[in-house]
Design a protein around this motif. Structure first.
Motif, PDB file in Angstrom:
ATOM      1  N   ALA A 323       0.840  -1.201   0.000  1.00 11.84           N
ATOM      2  CA  ALA A 323       0.000   0.000   0.000  1.00 11.84           C
ATOM      3  C   ALA A 323       0.874   1.250   0.000  1.00 11.84           C
ATOM      4  N   LEU A 324       1.974   1.185   0.712  1.00 10.96           N
ATOM      5  CA  LEU A 324       2.886   2.326   0.778  1.00 10.96           C
ATOM      6  C   LEU A 324       3.482   2.608  -0.605  1.00 10.96           C
ATOM      7  N   ARG A 325       3.868   1.530  -1.297  1.00  9.51           N
ATOM      8  CA  ARG A 325       4.467   1.682  -2.622  1.00  9.51           C
ATOM      9  C   ARG A 325       3.462   2.326  -3.586  1.00  9.51           C
ATOM     10  N   ARG A 326       2.221   1.864  -3.521  1.00 11.11           N
ATOM     11  CA  ARG A 326       1.193   2.425  -4.411  1.00 11.11           C
ATOM     12  C   ARG A 326       1.015   3.928  -4.152  1.00 11.11           C
ATOM     13  N   GLY A 327       0.939   4.273  -2.881  1.00 11.70           N
ATOM     14  CA  GLY A 327       0.740   5.684  -2.530  1.00 11.70           C
ATOM     15  C   GLY A 327       1.917   6.544  -2.955  1.00 11.70           C
ATOM     16  N   THR A 328       3.117   6.045  -2.679  1.00 11.99           N
ATOM     17  CA  THR A 328       4.324   6.806  -3.016  1.00 11.99           C
ATOM     18  C   THR A 328       4.411   7.004  -4.527  1.00 11.99           C
ATOM     19  N   GLU A 329       4.071   5.956  -5.243  1.00 12.62           N
ATOM     20  CA  GLU A 329       4.100   6.021  -6.701  1.00 12.62           C
ATOM     21  C   GLU A 329       3.138   7.103  -7.198  1.00 12.62           C
ATOM     22  N   ARG A 330       1.967   7.173  -6.571  1.00 19.34           N
ATOM     23  CA  ARG A 330       0.972   8.189  -6.975  1.00 19.34           C
ATOM     24  C   ARG A 330       1.539   9.603  -6.795  1.00 19.34           C
ATOM     25  N   ILE A 331       2.250   9.780  -5.692  1.00 22.19           N
ATOM     26  CA  ILE A 331       2.820  11.113  -5.427  1.00 22.19           C
ATOM     27  C   ILE A 331       3.904  11.424  -6.465  1.00 22.19           C
ATOM     28  N   ARG A 332       4.756  10.440  -6.750  1.00 24.00           N
ATOM     29  CA  ARG A 332       5.819  10.673  -7.741  1.00 24.00           C
ATOM     30  C   ARG A 332       5.200  10.975  -9.115  1.00 24.00           C
ATOM     31  N   GLU A 333       4.158  10.221  -9.463  1.00 20.31           N
ATOM     32  CA  GLU A 333       3.488  10.470 -10.761  1.00 20.31           C
ATOM     33  C   GLU A 333       2.915  11.881 -10.817  1.00 20.31           C
ATOM     34  N   HIS A 334       2.370  12.313  -9.700  1.00 20.81           N
ATOM     35  CA  HIS A 334       1.802  13.666  -9.652  1.00 20.81           C
ATOM     36  C   HIS A 334       2.874  14.700  -9.987  1.00 20.81           C
ATOM     37  N   TYR A 335       4.031  14.587  -9.333  1.00 19.32           N
ATOM     38  CA  TYR A 335       5.080  15.578  -9.580  1.00 19.32           C
ATOM     39  C   TYR A 335       5.624  15.465 -11.009  1.00 19.32           C
ATOM     40  N   ALA A 336       5.776  14.230 -11.470  1.00 22.33           N
ATOM     41  CA  ALA A 336       6.296  14.054 -12.833  1.00 22.33           C
ATOM     42  C   ALA A 336       5.347  14.712 -13.841  1.00 22.33           C
ATOM     43  N   SER A 337       4.048  14.537 -13.652  1.00 22.44           N
ATOM     44  CA  SER A 337       3.114  15.088 -14.633  1.00 22.44           C
ATOM     45  C   SER A 337       3.058  16.614 -14.540  1.00 22.44           C
ATOM     46  N   ARG A 338       3.234  17.165 -13.340  1.00 21.36           N
ATOM     47  CA  ARG A 338       3.268  18.636 -13.210  1.00 21.36           C
ATOM     48  C   ARG A 338       4.474  19.208 -13.949  1.00 21.36           C
ATOM     49  N   VAL A 339       5.603  18.496 -13.812  1.00 23.86           N
ATOM     50  CA  VAL A 339       6.818  18.965 -14.482  1.00 23.86           C
ATOM     51  C   VAL A 339       6.634  18.854 -15.995  1.00 23.86           C
ATOM     52  N   GLN A 340       6.105  17.725 -16.406  1.00 24.89           N
ATOM     53  CA  GLN A 340       5.916  17.496 -17.839  1.00 24.89           C
ATOM     54  C   GLN A 340       4.979  18.529 -18.460  1.00 24.89           C
ATOM     55  N   ALA A 341       3.971  18.928 -17.681  1.00 24.83           N
ATOM     56  CA  ALA A 341       3.007  19.904 -18.199  1.00 24.83           C
ATOM     57  C   ALA A 341       3.546  21.329 -18.124  1.00 24.83           C
TER      58      ALA A 341
END
Ligand code: NAI
Length: 684
Positions: A323-341
């Motif tokens: 569960a921790l990995r899933r949550g952490t991944e979501r946070i990393r994806e959020h930042y990656a997509s903000r940077v990409q956008a």
């Protein structure tokens, strides 16, 4: 000389200081002072130029909004600007902090604008249901052209100094001392006037103008102020400036007393006051830098992102690695997509992520100043989690629950320190939604509550303090509203009609579309939990239960009140739902009737108002205006309608009392009436 404006001398340059704390709002006193000082500037032969500058931390953050609800006092802002333009000596505006609304209009009336780095400028009038009334719509297009001026006035954007310089809104960005830079700039202009009004509006392509207008209307939901702003800006390129100024002023005067402007002003003050609690004055909040978020699901990850963005160090805790990995991944994806956008610099994202510590080692709680629990909505689970927190958290740490409905005192009772427990009820997505209900339990200490409010501000949230009650303010009012909407489909309306009527009123989404989006199962589980304690005589609509029993849980199962085709955001009415509703009506022997859109809107809103009255009587909501802040910022209530309490006040006491008799009759057994005096009195 007015106490709000004084004149200082820097050799042959007059420095006009506007000093009206806290934000130098442009009041009548300020305007009078400016006119007096400008007379001296014009007549004193030893003065060759002038600088306007704000004392304190900004130039002029806007006009005094309270004045807009009353007859305007003389002198009015256009007269002050006319005096600047008529003065044959150059006048330079020295901007820092904020130069917004009337403040920026004043600056546009000057011969040049020098701004300290970090200043924001803009014309946010449209967000208050009005348009600039002191030439903003006429001078701005002379600097940036019509399409850009439409965009800036209609969005009310706050433009940072760097961008303002690139656009030509300011003439230079001061390096070092602003006052000295502005004085030097003014000296350089001696002998010249450089009035914005004398410039020609840059020619613009008709298509670009049309596109800007269409985009502004779409983003601004075609509200009257948006229309008026577009028209005023376009006229700058079509008519002589005097004519443009006159028609801008009359549009401004008409809009300022409109219902919409009053509603938006009400909401502005309601939001400004929501975090002000007289009893907390002088109470020192506890220092917070390290935040632990427990539960890395939908809410926990959103809360963690909000805290990282605000500069906190964040530990993210879970019950297991997966569960921790899933949550952490979501946070990393959020930042990656903000940077990409292109919305966030890669370095900023990296800094935020570096402050995140995902772990399943709960001993980290020993160094946390604030713990925010966001685990499953189950009282036993939450009590177990709080008992564990109690054994690990350091003394004095503030312990918060993100529960939506559960009894905060029961949660606090699982610890030996209920005084440290508060509710921090975020809305989904937690890193986006501004509203934050800060829940005060029976034992919550004043400084724990004060900490919640300070943290909310640091998170850039809009906090509203609520007492501990089922659903707090927002969910409880929303539940009453949804129940009323269910009554209406039982009586003869279709879900799509109810949604359309409420969307036409201005809600972002109708209640059945919302139910499909968030999932019907949440409310279903709650109804099941409450079944044993429900008043058997109270009216109960079975339709949502029947939908859930049929596996129609909303968007996530492809069907709920509507059918949702995969991948599409659209919704389609479903004959199967109509059959199910008809059967439910027949089971109760109800003969369906036609409900008008007006009936639907009024009943839905009255249900909100009634519940608000009850919450105020119970002391769960402290101020009527808090209810409006919650509904507008958390539940898609149209801001330009001011919120349910503002709406109720506009109907007037007598009509409202009659309305409530009508609503009570239609709602049937189990409808508990609130005392409307609570809604009306507090706003009077
Ligand atoms: P979720 O199911 O997405 O996440 C809950 C997380 O908590 C899961 O990752 C789970 O593994 C973890 N968890 C469960 N028990 C745990 C334990 N003993 N120790 C550590 N972690 C544990 O749920 P969601 O939607 O994030 O909701 C969390 C809380 O936020 C609930 O109280 C809910 O009522 C509240 N809330 C939810 C909103 C929403 O729109 N989803 C809005 C506002 C509040």
């Amino acid at each position: 000389m007015s106490a709000r404006v004084h004149l200082e001398r820097d050799g042959d340059v007059a420095v006009v200081v506007i000093d009206n704390p806290p934000v130098n709002a442009g009041s009548a006193q300020v305007r009078r002072g400016l006119l007096e000082v400008l007379e001296t500037v014009a007549s004193d032969g030893g003065i060759h130029a002038a600088v306007l500058i704000g004392a304190g931390n900004c130039f002029i953050a806007g006009s005094d909004l309270r004045e807009f609800g009353q007859p305007l006092q003389e002198p009015q802002l256009p007269a002050v600007i006319a005096a600047i333009e008529a003065c044959d000596k150059p006048v330079v505006a020295a901007l820092h902090g904020a130069a917004l609304g009337g403040g920026f209009e004043l600056a546009l009336g000057c011969d040049a604008r020098v701004a300290a780095a970090g200043t924001v400028v803009g014309l946010p009038e449209v967000t208050l249901g009005i348009i600039p009334g002191a030439g903003g719509t006429q001078r701005l297009p002379r600097l940036v052209g019509v399409p850009k001026a439409i965009e800036l006035t209609c969005s009310g954007a706050r433009v940072p100094s760097g961008q303002a310089l690139a656009l030509g809104l300011i003439d230079c960005e001061a390096q070092g001392d602003l006052r000295a830079a502005a004085v030097a700039h003014a000296r350089g202009l001696v002998g010249n006037k450089a009035r914005v009004r004398d410039r020609v509006v840059p020619a613009a392509d008709a298509q670009a103008v049309e596109q800007a207008a269409a985009a502004a209307l779409k983003a601004g939901k075609a509200r009257p102020a948006v229309h008026a702003a577009i028209e005023a800006v376009m006229s700058a390129a079509q008519v002589p400036i005097e004519e443009g100024l006159a028609s801008e002023r009359s549009a401004f005067q008409a809009l300022r007393v409109s219902r919409e402007a009053r509603a938006l002003r009400h909401q502005f003050f309601a939001e400004r006051d929501s975090a002000r609690l007289p009893e907390l004055e002088g109470v020192a909040p506890r220092p917070v830098q390290h935040v632990a978020v427990i539960g890395a699901g939908t809410m926990g990850t959103g809360i963690a992102i909000a805290a990282l963005d605000a500069g906190f160090d964040v530990a993210l805790l879970e019950q297991d690695e997966a569960a921790l990995r899933r949550g952490t991944e979501r946070i990393r994806e959020h930042y990656a997509s903000r940077v990409q956008a292109g919305k966030l610099k890669a370095s900023t994202a990296a800094q935020c992520e570096a402050r995140l510590q995902p772990t399943i080692d709960w001993s980290v709680l020993g160094s946390s100043d604030l713990v925010i629990e966001a685990v499953f909505e189950d009282l036993d689970v939450k009590r177990q989690v709080f008992a564990r927190i109690d054994t690990l958290a350091r003394p004095g740490a503030v312990l918060a629950s993100n529960t939506s409905y559960l009894d905060l005192d029961a949660i606090a009772g699982a610890t030996r320190r209920p005084q440290d427990v508060i509710g921090l009820h975020f809305f989904s997505p937690a890193h986006v939604m501004r509203l934050l209900e800060v829940v005060r339990g029976a034992a919550t200490a004043a400084d724990a509550l004060a900490t919640g409010l300070v943290v909310a501000k640091r998170l850039r949230k809009l906090p509203v303090v609520t007492g501990n009650a089922f659903g707090f303010i927002g969910n409880r009012i929303y539940a009453a509203y949804r129940r009323q909407c269910e009554f209406m489909i039982e009586e003869g309306a279709w879900p799509a009609q109810v949604d359309a009527a409420l969307e036409a009123f201005g809600f972002a989404m109708g209640p059945f579309a919302v139910a499909d989006l968030s999932g019907l199962d949440i409310a279903w589980r709650m109804r099941q939990a409450q079944a044993a304690t429900r008043d058997p005589a109270a009216r109960y609509v079975h339709i949502p239960d029947r939908l859930c029993e049929a596996g129609r849980l909303g968007r996530k199962t492809g069907a709920g009140y509507y059918v949702h085709e995969s991948g599409s955001r659209g919704r389609k009415s479903d004959p199967a739902v109509h059959t199910l509703i008809e059967r439910a009506r027949a089971d109760k022997g109800l003969v369906p009737r036609t409900l008008s859109d007006d009936e639907i809107q009024r009943r839905a809103l009255l249900a909100m108002v009634n519940e608000a009255a009850r919450l105020l009587a119970e002391g769960v909501a402290r101020r009527a205006s808090d209810v409006d802040v919650v509904l507008v910022n958390g539940f898609g209530f149209p801001r330009w309608e001011g919120g349910p309490v503002f709406w109720a006040r506009e109907r007037g006491a007598e009509a409202l009392a009659q309305d409530m008799d009508w609503l009570a009759d239609l709602s049937g057994p189990g409808f508990v009436r609130g005392d409307l005096c609570h809604v009306l009195q507090q706003l009077a």
